[in-house]
Scaffold this active site. Structure first.
Site, short mmCIF file in Angstrom:
data_model
loop_
_atom_site.label_atom_id
_atom_site.label_comp_id
_atom_site.label_asym_id
_atom_site.label_seq_id
_atom_site.Cartn_x
_atom_site.Cartn_y
_atom_site.Cartn_z
N CYS A 52 35.61 -37.57 -5.35
CA CYS A 52 34.58 -38.56 -5.70
C CYS A 52 33.46 -38.01 -6.58
O CYS A 52 32.75 -38.78 -7.20
CB CYS A 52 33.99 -39.16 -4.44
SG CYS A 52 32.80 -38.10 -3.59
N CYS B 196 31.51 -44.16 -8.89
CA CYS B 196 30.32 -44.93 -8.53
C CYS B 196 30.82 -46.28 -8.06
O CYS B 196 31.66 -46.90 -8.71
CB CYS B 196 29.41 -45.10 -9.74
SG CYS B 196 28.06 -46.25 -9.42
N VAL C 83 42.44 -19.69 -4.78
CA VAL C 83 41.77 -19.58 -6.08
C VAL C 83 40.77 -20.74 -6.19
O VAL C 83 39.60 -20.62 -5.93
CB VAL C 83 42.78 -19.54 -7.24
CG1 VAL C 83 42.05 -19.29 -8.56
CG2 VAL C 83 43.82 -18.45 -7.01
N THR D 278 41.78 -26.11 -4.15
CA THR D 278 41.95 -27.56 -4.27
C THR D 278 43.24 -28.03 -3.61
O THR D 278 43.46 -29.23 -3.47
CB THR D 278 41.97 -28.01 -5.74
OG1 THR D 278 43.09 -27.41 -6.39
CG2 THR D 278 40.69 -27.63 -6.46
N GLY E 274 48.32 -21.06 -11.34
CA GLY E 274 49.21 -20.47 -10.32
C GLY E 274 49.25 -21.34 -9.07
O GLY E 274 50.30 -21.55 -8.48
N MET F 246 20.04 -51.32 -0.65
CA MET F 246 21.38 -50.70 -0.65
C MET F 246 21.92 -50.57 -2.06
O MET F 246 23.12 -50.46 -2.26
CB MET F 246 22.33 -51.51 0.22
CG MET F 246 22.30 -52.99 -0.01
SD MET F 246 23.08 -53.86 1.35
CE MET F 246 22.53 -55.52 1.07
N GLU G 32 26.66 -61.18 -5.09
CA GLU G 32 28.10 -61.23 -4.80
C GLU G 32 28.93 -61.90 -5.90
O GLU G 32 30.08 -61.56 -6.11
CB GLU G 32 28.32 -62.06 -3.54
CG GLU G 32 27.71 -61.50 -2.30
CD GLU G 32 27.83 -62.53 -1.19
OE1 GLU G 32 27.06 -63.52 -1.21
OE2 GLU G 32 28.68 -62.36 -0.33
C1 LIG Z 1 41.03 -34.39 -6.38
C2 LIG Z 1 42.25 -33.70 -6.88
C3 LIG Z 1 42.98 -34.28 -7.91
C4 LIG Z 1 44.11 -33.65 -8.38
N1 LIG Z 1 44.83 -34.25 -9.37
C5 LIG Z 1 45.96 -33.66 -9.82
C6 LIG Z 1 46.77 -34.27 -10.81
O1 LIG Z 1 46.45 -35.34 -11.29
N2 LIG Z 1 47.89 -33.63 -11.20
C7 LIG Z 1 48.25 -32.42 -10.68
O2 LIG Z 1 49.25 -31.85 -11.10
N3 LIG Z 1 47.52 -31.83 -9.75
C8 LIG Z 1 46.40 -32.42 -9.30
N4 LIG Z 1 45.67 -31.84 -8.32
C9 LIG Z 1 46.20 -30.60 -7.72
C10 LIG Z 1 45.60 -29.36 -8.34
O3 LIG Z 1 45.94 -29.25 -9.66
C11 LIG Z 1 46.11 -28.20 -7.55
O4 LIG Z 1 45.64 -28.33 -6.25
C12 LIG Z 1 45.61 -26.90 -8.12
O5 LIG Z 1 46.13 -26.63 -9.37
C13 LIG Z 1 45.95 -25.77 -7.20
O6 LIG Z 1 45.24 -24.64 -7.63
P1 LIG Z 1 44.17 -23.91 -6.71
O7 LIG Z 1 43.74 -22.72 -7.43
O8 LIG Z 1 43.09 -24.84 -6.34
O9 LIG Z 1 45.06 -23.60 -5.46
P2 LIG Z 1 44.68 -23.07 -4.05
O10 LIG Z 1 44.37 -24.23 -3.16
O11 LIG Z 1 43.64 -22.04 -4.14
O12 LIG Z 1 46.07 -22.45 -3.64
C14 LIG Z 1 47.23 -23.26 -3.60
C15 LIG Z 1 48.48 -22.56 -3.09
O13 LIG Z 1 49.04 -21.81 -4.14
C16 LIG Z 1 49.28 -20.47 -3.73
N5 LIG Z 1 48.94 -19.57 -4.83
C17 LIG Z 1 47.85 -19.70 -5.63
N6 LIG Z 1 47.88 -18.72 -6.56
C18 LIG Z 1 48.99 -17.99 -6.32
C19 LIG Z 1 49.55 -16.85 -6.93
N7 LIG Z 1 48.99 -16.29 -7.97
N8 LIG Z 1 50.70 -16.37 -6.41
C20 LIG Z 1 51.29 -16.93 -5.35
N9 LIG Z 1 50.79 -18.02 -4.74
C21 LIG Z 1 49.65 -18.54 -5.21
C22 LIG Z 1 48.35 -20.26 -2.57
O14 LIG Z 1 48.89 -19.29 -1.67
C23 LIG Z 1 48.28 -21.62 -1.93
O15 LIG Z 1 49.32 -21.79 -1.03
C24 LIG Z 1 44.53 -32.42 -7.82
C25 LIG Z 1 43.80 -31.85 -6.79
C26 LIG Z 1 42.67 -32.48 -6.31
C27 LIG Z 1 41.91 -31.86 -5.19
S1 FES Z 2 27.52 -45.35 -5.85
FE1 FES Z 2 26.71 -45.19 -7.83
S2 FES Z 2 24.77 -46.08 -7.62
FE2 FES Z 2 25.71 -46.48 -5.71
S1 FES Z 3 32.38 -34.98 -1.63
FE1 FES Z 3 33.76 -36.13 -2.85
S2 FES Z 3 34.29 -34.64 -4.32
FE2 FES Z 3 33.14 -33.54 -2.95
#
Ligand SMILES: Cc1cc2nc3c(=O)[nH]c(=O)nc-3n(C[C@H](O)[C@H](O)[C@H](O)COP(=O)(O)OP(=O)(O)OC[C@H]3O[C@@H](n4cnc5c(N)ncnc54)[C@H](O)[C@@H]3O)c2cc1C
Ligand code: FES
Ligand code: FES
Length: 1339
Positions: free
Chosen positions: A56, A156, A267, A270, A357, A1048, A1271
């Site tokens: 968000c 938003c 890393v 996410t 990765g 609100m 509304e």
């Molecule tokens: C809100 C949101 C939206 C997203 N939208 C998309 C999207 O539209 N399309 C999409 O493809 N993805 C999407 N993602 C996923 C995101 O791209 C992946 O979660 C991200 O790339 C993972 O990378 P990280 O560094 O955050 O992983 P981490 O959470 O840090 O690690 C993920 C996993 O990978 C393993 N790992 C990481 N690096 C290595 C390494 N070098 N060697 C071995 N294992 C490793 C870790 O052990 C772990 O298990 C989204 C994620 C979120 C939270």
């Molecule tokens: S959530 Fe954006 S102004 Fe309320």
């Molecule tokens: S609280 Fe929604 S992205 Fe972090």
């Protein structure tokens, strides 16, 4: 391996900076995220919690790092909710408080967002500010594309984004106008166009803005540079349950991985972060490889690009951009396809931290990168203590997720992405619920390599995502097609083979099975066309081009900088300049929203010894509670107590209707998500962890009623059922030319207010008094419910609301139940109790808009005149009545929308089901019943051969009428809105252009629709519209204003201050609003049904007039005196400087037995015209243009009112085209966060968006002739729904599909695609409904 052998490790101090202040954390806990740290530990509450999962953007901060090799500082936005504090060693964090404050100097971003009216409830605003701020740190004059991609990860729920974008646009280098001088005029020169002098289009004045001066920004802390230059040492942080190890060399990392093979590498966090938070996964050890150089390389070689696995997706994007710019096109196909996919992958905050990765190694089915990397022959460099090796990435998808291609000890070091070869074609596709920042429903990457000089397939690669548990390789299909020429026979064969190979069972997780099957072949067809086209470009003689009509299948929707206009009536030139009424005054808290100084419930500082509460909810839809076992939970760290129904000293149930609203389930549960008991602990984390340990045993009860169909079958309804009748329907049907019968399903909607339900209960320790700080629209109801559950008189319960972060109807009765839970806990423990729902629980527990099934039989003449309507509305109320009866009543009373229906009979049933109880939601039944009406209007048009707008016009109210329930309606302004909207939108000429476009394009179609609206205003019974105010004048002349309305986001306090300023004839700056409280205004009615300004305005006016009357003798005696002189004098004359004001409410009545009454006070009118373009192959759509004309009387504040119209309209777009609740066949809600439930984002607003307020409109019933319209605008979102319908109708006509058809709401990509039936939908086998249990059901 011991940690010592892994490096000079030992417990470490975490050092980072926040807003220029050095933070040394000696007890850094790896499980603690930056968000809770800055909010709770550093008391920087500007950064908000909205979802906790990166979806968000409310928690956006900027992180800055120094890279010692390049000696560059990198600034980027990031989601604090997913950033482990341990990942911040050596990092400088900037929060919204760090960039500006009203106490010192506000930053230009903060100023412009506020002054452009970019904040309503203000809860998303700090996140918006920080996303934009981070962009400006890197690009002080950003392009439009940079702005939209910077904001793609920020949601938003209030504004509809237009004013936010307006604020951000002011930083753009390029002019923010169309630059076209059509007719010698710029598109922004609206005032000239409008001629009439009294019209204005300016809601803010850019001349006031301070310039952006990059030299004023924080400098990067030099100490962190020195730290970064020094040799690194292993970092170890030991938390309560988890150890964080951050090695410095690859060797050390591999040792660690060998010792702790199960430890994940973190890393961006996410992927691991959401799993730990939402799926309860726990890792005792985590390893952070981010500081290892080998994992951060970016190397351009003669074979392609080698990029470290720890590089973020943003770094990947930069590297790809560089290589694409510098290398010949044919070599960079894979890079370009990756770049294209990266555009829509996640928000900017995610791309800034998520690693390549991590994306690869998570092997998620929804990875957008893996299909491309696999098809592009990328290779992975893997290393472990024992060996290093390169493997093709496609190997890791060879046999699904559980293959053993790599061992747990192995680490991905880098990825090699090769150049594409000559004669090779690569492409990728994705379709998601929302175009940006949404995981794909399905995606694909394809590559073909031909025998040189021919179109004979030598090598073919097809990978799909979103279909199975990981990326899928259609290997057999590809092998079978080798040697085939690229022609239609090959395509047919490919479709047949691929559907067989990439099979998707009817019960597949994620649902949308037939749609996903269709996408599998539709993507393939797109690729087929793309390749054909490329072959033709290469050799036009040998390869014919694709038919011209097919060309649009290959084009993405074009996006441009939105052109918006807002038109309103200027105030009368004779109005005094100091009188603010009618002027576009900035939201009274706008600057505080933008600086993060505006306080919400959870921003209130910790109270001494406060406890935190987490609830345990039912996992069954209908079951007897056999036992609750809490002993294990009680042993958890920090746990203080468990609270159940037995602890309620007063009443556990509230009876507003014959069925009860229940605080704690006692003997049985009636829905999944019902609160059974609660855990109180010393922290929110401990409470949550312990709540997960409470075990409840159930015995199933029958029946389990979930859907409207189930309720009809079991005759399960709340009483009373309602009927509205007029004329003689049966006789009318005898006389009509044609009859149309059908039904439509209108899906529910989650409120998705950005601030989740929150309450803090503080026992005062004397006379059973308690203070309740709560996020509610109805403090008096909270007081009543808490008083009843504690068995304490209401005069001991003091309820306080400063402001709330959105509500939309969702914070009334539900907030009362949650406050009761917290009050019972506070009563039991004697401690203050803080109860902040996390997003998942909020969505699970609190219900939303009612799904409705409308069944109709409509009799009409061949000339389009409606003669009779017989309709039934079934409203899915959930397990308790809440407002379901009222919603059903309003749905019936407003079902005629803008049309005269001479003979009418309709029934309303509130279905009692085993779902979480649904509740009030902006529009309150009208958005659903109005849609049903417009659906059969569209049906009449189809059957009579008339256009929908003609049928609308023919049946629209034309003269003063007694509407269904004998109330009088004067429709002049309805007709004026309609005509003005027709004119402003140039409806007929655009309709012709749409038809022309449709003739020329087979796979893309446009649609246009114009919808009128009559929105009856008022609340029944009338006493629910009474209001009171309290105004104090202090001896220094300052005024404290209080009323019963809740802020609100709708700007009620701003408007009330405008009213008081006009009445008292003093500047707004003299008037302050502190809080809404039951102690100052008792028994205040709820801030609902758009009535807030009307009724509280009357009360404020009354109070001010009383005061002014008292002051009059003093003023007339000393007319040249100042306000302060008069007040001083009044005090000395012992004149009471405090007054209450009161408004007794509107008269309203309704006799349901007779179908007669006056349930409403007046009518808000409007019309909207929308145009869309759809992609017939994917079901995607784009909102091209919307023109809205609204009659809202004389606006008290046009900026606020236009903001309400736009915000409601965009929420309506969400309701009708996007937002989809998904329940399992057992009644479990799947959609519990922004990752699964999509509300509109920046990319969804119409590219041309105009709102005009009808001028010369008066309203004798409301203050200063205004109209309440919080509304009404939502319903107009259905103009987009019907524009899509129009486009689908064009598709079906062209494909020879005759006959009327119905489309259910929301019109998601799935529904659009499946309605555009063609050879590909035919190919995708349909499953017999009885042969499988679907993943989700339609409720
Ligand atoms: C809100 C949101 C939206 C997203 N939208 C998309 C999207 O539209 N399309 C999409 O493809 N993805 C999407 N993602 C996923 C995101 O791209 C992946 O979660 C991200 O790339 C993972 O990378 P990280 O560094 O955050 O992983 P981490 O959470 O840090 O690690 C993920 C996993 O990978 C393993 N790992 C990481 N690096 C290595 C390494 N070098 N060697 C071995 N294992 C490793 C870790 O052990 C772990 O298990 C989204 C994620 C979120 C939270
Ligand atoms: S959530 Fe954006 S102004 Fe309320
Ligand atoms: S609280 Fe929604 S992205 Fe972090």
């Amino acid at each position: 391996m011991s940690l010592c052998t892994a490096g000079q490790a030992g417990p470490t101090e975490l050092i980072f900076y926040v807003n220029g202040r050095k933070i040394i954390e000696k007890n850094a806990d790896p499980e603690q995220m930056l968000l809770s740290y800055i909010r709770k530990r550093l008391r920087l509450t500007g950064t908000k919690y909205g979802c906790g999962g990166g979806g968000c953007g409310a928690c956006t901060v900027m992180i800055s790092t120094y890279e010692p090799v390049s000696k560059k500082i990198r600034h980027c936005s990031a989601n604090a909710c997913l950033l482990p504090i341990c990942s911040l060693h050596g990092v400088a964090v900037t929060t919204v408080e760090g960039i500006g404050s009203s106490k010192t100097r506000i930053h230009p971003v903060q100023e412009r967002l506020a002054k452009c009216h970019g904040s309503q409830c203000g809860f998303c605003t700090p996140g918006m500010v920080m996303s934009m701020y981070a962009l400006l740190r890197n690009h002080p004059e950003p392009s439009w594309e940079q702005i939209t991609s910077a904001l793609a990860g920020n949601l938003c729920r209030c504004t509809g984004y237009r004013p936010i974008l307006d604020g951000c646009k002011t930083f753009c280098k390029e002019p923010s106008c169309c630059q076209s001088k059509e007719n010698g005029k710029c598109c922004l020169d609206q005032e000239d166009k409008l001629k009439e002098e009294e019209i204005s289009t300016k809601l803010f004045s850019p001349d006031e803005f301070q310039p952006l001066d990059p030299t004023q920004e924080f400098i990067f802390p030099p100490e962190l540079m020195t730290m970064a230059e020094k040799p690194k040492r292993t970092l170890v942080f030991q938390g309560e349950r988890t150890m964080w190890i951050s090695p410095t060399s690859l060797k050390e990392l591999l040792e660690l991985k060998a010792t702790y093979p199960k430890a994940p590498l973190i890393v961006g966090n996410t992927s691991v972060g959401p799993e730990m938070k939402f799926k309860g996964m726990h890792h005792p050890i985590v390893i952070s490889p981010t500081r290892i150089l080998d994992l951060n390389v970016v190397r351009y070689t003669d074979k392609g690009l080698t990029i470290g696995a720890a590089c973020s997706l943003a770094v990947l994007k930069d590297a790809l951009t560089k290589i694409v710019t510098e290398s010949p096109g044919e070599k960079t196909q894979i890079f370009r396809v990756l770049l294209h996919q990266l555009k829509t992958l996640g928000g900017q905050q995610i791309k800034n931290v998520a690693s390549l990765g991590g994306n690869i190694m998570s092997r998620k089915s929804t990875s957008d990168l893996n299909p491309i990397l696999a098809v592009g022959n990328c290779t992975l460099s893997l290393a472990s203590r024992e060996r290093t090796r390169w493997i093709p990435l496609s190997d890791i998808f060879a046999n699904g997720i559980d293959n053993n291609t790599f061992s747990p000890e192995e680490v991905l070091v880098s990825v090699h992405i090769p150049y594409s070869r000559k004669g090779e074609f690569v492409s990728a596709f994705r379709q998601a619920q929302r175009r940006e920042n949404a995981l794909p429903i399905a995606n694909a990457a394809m590559r073909v390599f031909f025998v040189e000089g021919t179109d004979i397939i030598m090598d073919f690669g097809i990978f799909y995502g979103g279909i199975g548990s990981t990326t899928i390789y259609a290997k057999q299909t590809c092998e079978a097609l080798r040697g085939r020429p690229w022609n239609e026979e090959m395509l047919d064969e490919a479709c047949r083979l691929v559907l067989k190979e990439v099979s998707l069972p009817g019960s597949a997780p994620g649902g949308k099975v037939e749609y996903r099957r269709t996408l599998i072949v539709s993507f393939l067809f797109k690729f087929y066309l793309e390749v054909l086209q490329s072959l033709n470009w290469k050799d036009p003689h040998q390869y014919p081009n694709i038919p011209e009509k097919y060309g649009s299948a290959l084009q993405d929707f074009q996006t441009q900088m939105p052109q918006t206009e807002q038109i309103y009536q200027k105030v009368n030139p004779e109005q005094l300049p100091r009188d603010p009424v009618g002027r576009p005054v900035m939201h009274q808290a706008g600057i505080k929203h933008a600086t993060g100084e505006a306080l919400y419930c959870d921003d209130i500082r910790a109270v001494d010894e406060e406890l935190f509460l987490a609830v345990v909810t039912s996992s069954r839809a209908h079951a007897k509670i056999v036992s609750i076992e809490a002993s294990e939970a009680l042993r958890e760290p920090g746990v203080y107590d468990i609270v159940t129904a037995q602890d309620v000293p007063g009443k556990n149930e509230f009876f507003f209707y014959s069925d009860a609203e229940i605080i704690f389930a006692k003997d049985k549960v009636i829905c999944v998500g019902q609160i059974v008991c609660a855990v109180v602990a010393d922290s929110a984390v401990h409470a949550k962890q312990a709540a997960a340990k409470v075990k409840i045993e159930y015995d199933a009860l029958e029946p389990v009623i979930l859907t409207i169909e189930d309720a009809i079958k079991h005759n399960s309804f709340f009483e009373p059922q309602r009927k509205l009748e007029k004329g003689n329907v049966d006789a009318a049907f005898e006389t009509v030319d044609q009859i149309l019968e059908g039904e439509i399903h209108v899906g529910g909607q989650e409120h998705f207010y950005m601030e989740t339900q929150s309450v803090l209960v503080v026992p005062k320790g004397e006379d059973k008094e308690i203070d309740i700080y709560v996020s509610t629209q109805h403090p008096a109801l909270i007081q009543e419910m808490v008083s009843s559950c504690l068995g304490v008189p209401a005069n001991r319960i003091m309820c306080h609301v400063k402001r709330i972060g959105g509500a939309f109807g969702g914070k009334i009765g539900k907030a009362g139940l949650l406050a009761s839970v917290a009050a019972v806990a506070a009563n039991k423990t004697g401690h203050a109790v803080r109860f902040i729902l996390d997003r998942g629980d909020d969505m699970l527990i609190t219900g939303g808009r009612h799904p409705v099934v409308g069944k109709y039989k409509v009799g009409f003449m061949n000339d389009g005149r409606i003669v009779g309507v017989d309709a039934k509305y079934y409203v899915n109320g959930g397990c308790t009545p809440d407002d379901s009866i009222l919603v059903t009543e309003v749905a019936l009373l407003k079902m005629d929308n803008a049309y005269k229906i001479p003979n009418l009979r309709c029934y309303g049933y509130a279905c009692k089901t085993n779902l979480p109880s649904n509740t009030a939601f902006r529009g309150f039944g009208f958005p659903q019943s109005g849609l049903v009406t417009e659906c059969w209007i569209t049906g009449i048009a189809a059957k009579s051969g008339l256009s929908p707008e003609k049928v609308r016009e023919i049946n629209m109210y034309k003269e003063t009428e007694r509407i269904s329930y004998i109330q009088e309606l004067h429709p002049e302004n309805l007709i004026n809105c309609w005509k003005e909207c027709m004119e402003k939108s140039a409806y007929y000429s655009r309709k012709t252009s749409v038809e022309e476009f449709n003739k020329q394009n087979y796979w893309k179609k446009k649609g246009i629709a114009i919808i009128p609206m009559t929105f009856p205003f008022g609340i029944n019974p009338g006493f629910l519209s009474q209001a009171a105010a309290l105004v104090h004048i202090y001896t220094d002349g300052s005024v404290l204003l209080t009323h019963g309305g809740i802020e609100m986001g709708q700007g009620i306090h701003t408007k009330m201050i405008q009213v008081a300023s006009r009445e008292l004839k003093i500047p707004m700056s003299n008037i302050h609003f502190c809080e809404t409280s039951t102690t100052t205004v008792p028994n205040a009615c709820a801030s609902v049904a758009s009535i807030g300004t009307d009724v509280n305005g009357m009360a404020v006016k009354d109070a001010c007039q009383t005061l002014l009357k008292r002051l009059e003798p003093i003023i007339s005696k000393n007319p040249k005196g100042t306000w302060t002189d008069w007040i001083k004098e009044a005090f000395e004359q012992s004149i009471n400087l405090s007054s209450t004001g009161y408004f007794r409410g509107y008269n309203a009545d309704m006799d349901w037995e007779k179908s007669q009454g006056h349930p409403f006070t007046y009518f808000v009118f409007g019309a909207a015209c929308s145009e869309v373009e759809i992609d017939c192959l994917t079901g995607d759509h784009k909102n091209i243009r919307t023109d809205i004309v609204m009659d809202i009387g004389c606006s008290i504040n046009p900026a606020v009112d236009i903001g309400q119209i736009e915000g409601a309209f965009v929420q309506g777009i969400g309701l009708y085209t996007m937002e989809e609740l998904k329940y399992s066949p057992e009644g479990v809600l799947y959609t519990r966060g922004p990752d699964q439930y999509k509300i509109p984002a920046v990319c969804d607003i119409p590219e041309q968006f105009s709102v005009s307020l009808l001028s010369s409109s008066q309203n004798p019933y409301a203050i200063y002739s205004s109209k309440g319209m919080g509304e009404a605008g939502l319903f107009l979102g259905c103009s987009v729904f019907f524009a899509i319908w129009d486009a689908v109708a064009a598709v079906r006509k062209e494909r020879g599909l005759s006959g009327t058809f119905t489309l259910n709401s929301p019109l998601t990509p799935e529904r659009i695609r499946m309605a555009c039936a063609d050879q590909f939908t035919e190919l995708s086998a349909k499953d017999e409904p009885v042969s499988f249990i679907p993943w989700a059901i339609s409720i």
